[in-house]
Design a protein around this motif. Structure first.
Motif, PDB file in Angstrom:
ATOM      1  N   VAL A  51       0.805  -1.068  -0.026  1.00 51.34           N
ATOM      2  CA  VAL A  51       0.157  -0.113   0.087  1.00 51.34           C
ATOM      3  C   VAL A  51       0.914   1.210  -0.035  1.00 51.34           C
ATOM      4  O   VAL A  51       1.589   1.568   0.937  1.00 51.34           O
ATOM      5  N   VAL A  57      -2.036   1.395  -4.499  1.00 54.15           N
ATOM      6  CA  VAL A  57      -1.532   0.143  -4.258  1.00 54.15           C
ATOM      7  C   VAL A  57      -0.668  -0.514  -5.373  1.00 54.15           C
ATOM      8  O   VAL A  57      -0.866  -0.210  -6.311  1.00 54.15           O
ATOM      9  N   ILE A  98      -8.427  -5.832  -4.490  1.00 53.37           N
ATOM     10  CA  ILE A  98      -8.135  -4.166  -3.974  1.00 53.37           C
ATOM     11  C   ILE A  98      -8.928  -3.187  -4.371  1.00 53.37           C
ATOM     12  O   ILE A  98      -9.152  -2.315  -3.697  1.00 53.37           O
ATOM     13  N   GLN A 102     -10.683  -0.147  -2.357  1.00 54.03           N
ATOM     14  CA  GLN A 102     -10.719   1.246  -2.677  1.00 54.03           C
ATOM     15  C   GLN A 102     -11.780   2.050  -3.074  1.00 54.03           C
ATOM     16  O   GLN A 102     -12.031   3.145  -2.742  1.00 54.03           O
ATOM     17  N   VAL A 248      -4.786  -5.548   2.612  1.00 53.23           N
ATOM     18  CA  VAL A 248      -4.550  -4.197   2.235  1.00 53.23           C
ATOM     19  C   VAL A 248      -5.403  -3.360   3.232  1.00 53.23           C
ATOM     20  O   VAL A 248      -5.101  -1.952   3.434  1.00 53.23           O
ATOM     21  N   LEU A 252      -4.633   0.676   3.946  1.00 56.09           N
ATOM     22  CA  LEU A 252      -5.701   1.553   3.605  1.00 56.09           C
ATOM     23  C   LEU A 252      -6.460   2.431   4.406  1.00 56.09           C
ATOM     24  O   LEU A 252      -7.142   3.389   4.059  1.00 56.09           O
TER      25      LEU A 252
END
Lengths: 295, 285
Positions: A51, A57, A98, A102, A248, A252
């Protein structure tokens, strides 16, 4: 550019992904090939998934490809060498996972089928038999909503919607044998056919469905199958644990959001734990028990 | 230097025992140890850890692809760890085709390699797997011996290559510079000296009193008694107990001359090197 729709998102991609459904809408995500600067890569502290910031990422899958994933909408792909198949496999798997994080979706590691117009999800660790279960239900006439990853979006009034994934199921060799599927002409999910791709276009649900129930599969040494309805203190950690690509989340800055989403699920939907004996002969028994529980 | 302390061994060579000892000396309070709650950060071949840290599904990858990514996984584990990680490994040490090592230096704080008389390993390993002595001899003498390898099936562990018993010993004791070697027999016969030196070698300087307490709490009798009372979650289904005998030279009661000979013949070089055979090729224990 190829245009596709998956997990409720429209994708414009330079890489052809024949397994995805086509789209004619404006793209939410753009996938391009390109070179990721070596100066940038040299600054990355460690390998695999990194990250870089709250919005970026970098995933370096040795021997397959490097992916730079930005703002939940831009993916830059730099393959190492070899075939497109592996590059696509990880683009549609890990990279999409991912992107979902996000974009504020909750990707859960599991399959989904449709029952009474609602999504029924089966979650669990790798190898527990999620796809086998989805295939068994598909053979009984249920529509497939997604294999492997379920994309959940949270709306007002506690409504949670599950979007369709890809119209296929990936099965390992033992499952293919169990269903007596001929592997002649069957595509591999991997060039070396570690898993087979079972096409499911005609039994695929192409519209998002409101969430109905979640079942979390766990193995048991006992011979008897049980479906339990544990309290939130048990189900919330299990939902967190079965979140897809959770590596992640912390970096994040999404731990709090993930917790809130899992609590909303546990508060508003039945989340049950299925303790299943570890053998193929238990599959019909499992299907029967689940069908009774759907009612 | 990394954060991972590898506790490596061929199976049934004292790995769990040693990790329980470490778990005890790392605790602040001096108490007995619950065999089902000792501190451990898992096994290097765990599939879920690989999937988590690699961000990939190991079932989508071939054995070679998984191996190529494993050093990255350990570097990532080490880089994101908040402190020391104690990880068990049954893999042989290996240099990968791209020149990297399976257990890479940047992820490694130190490694302890435990080895045990292969004749005693044979008896214990056969019991552990619920398999015959003959089949176990074949495994220990098999240059391709690999655990958790079932083609096209997802077991809870990744395939991990061991090779022959001699290869395993050689791989860990000759290639990496960070290995501290301990013999199971010395842990039995000279526990205070062996455990204390091992702890120092991996940077855990503890008082003699503290080491003594840990040795007592993790004595074979204590561990076995606990398993009999409440079971042990690491016991395989194929075996009735994990902490079975722990005695030195117990092979003499259960192996035929031919069976012992099959191991001695294949492994005499390594057995001699580590004091398991005397100069006349007779077993020491």
């Amino acid at each position: 550019m190829y245009l596709y729709r998956v997990y409720g998102l429209n994708i414009s991609s330079e890489l052809e992904c024949p397994s995805l459904l086509p789209s004619d809408r404006e793209a939410d995500i753009t996938i391009r090939f390109g070179i990721i600067s070596s100066q940038f890569v040299a600054k990355i502290p460690h390998k695999a998934v990194n990250v870089i910031s709250k919005t970026q990422v970098f995933a370096d899958f040795k021997g397959i490809a490097k992916y730079l994933i930005s703002d939940g909408k831009d993916v830059l792909v730099e393959p190492y060498w070899g075939g497109e198949e592996m590059v696509r496999l990880f683009l549609l798997g890990s990279v999409m996972g991912i992107i979902m994080h996000q974009r504020g979706l909750l990707p859960l590691h599991g399959c989904g089928i449709v029952h009474n117009e609602k999504a029924i999800l089966f979650l669990g660790v790798t190898g527990i038999g999620k796809s086998t279960l989805a295939e068994a239900f598909r053979r009984k006439g249920y529509e497939l909503l997604t294999d492997d990853v379920a994309a959940l979006s949270f709306h007002k009034g506690n409504e949670v919607v599950v979007s369709p994934g890809y119209p296929m199921i990936k099965l390992m060799d033992d499952a293919v044998k169990y269903f007596k599927i001929s592997t002649k002409g069957l595509a591999g999910a991997h060039p070396k056919k570690l898993k087979y791709v079972i096409p499911a276009q005609k039994d695929f649900c192409t519209s998002p469905k409101p969430l109905g129930k979640i079942y979390i599969l766990e193995r048991t040494e006992e011979k008897i199958l049980t479906i339990e309805n544990p309290r939130k203190i048990v189900t919330v950690p299990l939902l967190k644990h079965n979140t897809y690509r959770k590596v992640v989340i912390k970096r994040l800055g999404l731990l709090q959001r993930q917790l809130e989403q899992c609590v909303r699920l546990a508060d508003n939907y039945p989340v049950k734990v299925v303790y299943r004996p570890d053998n193929a002969s238990a599959i019909p028994q499992l299907i029967d028990a689940l069908e009774k529980d759907f009612q | 230097m990394g954060n991972i302390l590898w506790i490596a061994s061929y199976p049934k060579s004292g790995n769990t025992w040693f990790r329980m000892f470490l778990s005890h000396i790392l605790r602040d309070e001096i108490s007995s140890i619950d065999i089902n709650q000792y501190e451990s950060d898992g096994i290097a071949s765990a599939r879920n850890a690989f999937d988590y840290y690699s961000g990939l599904d190991s079932t989508d990858l071939t054995r070679e692809e998984i191996e190529r990514l494993r050093p990255d996984v350990y570097e990532k584990m080490s880089a994101t760890a908040e402190g020391l990680l104690i990880i068990k490994a049954h893999d042989a040490y290996k240099t990968l085709p791209d020149g990297r090592h399976l257990f890479p230096s940047p992820a490694t704080k130190a490694a302890v390699y435990l080895l045990r008389n292969p004749l005693d390993v044979l008896v214990s390993y056969a019991h552990h797997n619920g398999q015959s002595i003959e089949k176990t001899i074949k495994a220990m003498n098999n240059a391709d011996h690999t655990l958790s390898y079932k083609k096209n099936n997802a077991l809870s562990q990744l395939p991990h290559f061991l090779g022959t018993w001699s290869h395993h010993v050689q791989s860990w004791t000759e290639i990496p510079s960070f290995t501290y070697v301990i013999r199971y027999e010395d842990l039995h016969q000279k526990p205070l000296d062996t455990f204390k030196k091992a702890a120092e070698a991996i940077g855990l300087n503890k008082s003699t009193e503290r080491i003594k307490k840990a040795i007592e709490a993790t004595s074979f009798d204590n561990l076995q008694k606990q398993e009999q009372e409440k079971g042990f979650h690491e016991r395989p289904h194929s075996s009735s107990s994990f902490f079975r005998s722990g005695k030195l030279g117990s092979w003499r009661e259960s192996l035929t001359e031919k069976q012992a000979g099959a191991i001695i013949e294949k492994h005499s070089v390594m057995m001699k090197r580590y004091g398991y055979l005397d100069h006349k090729d007779n077993p020491v224990y």
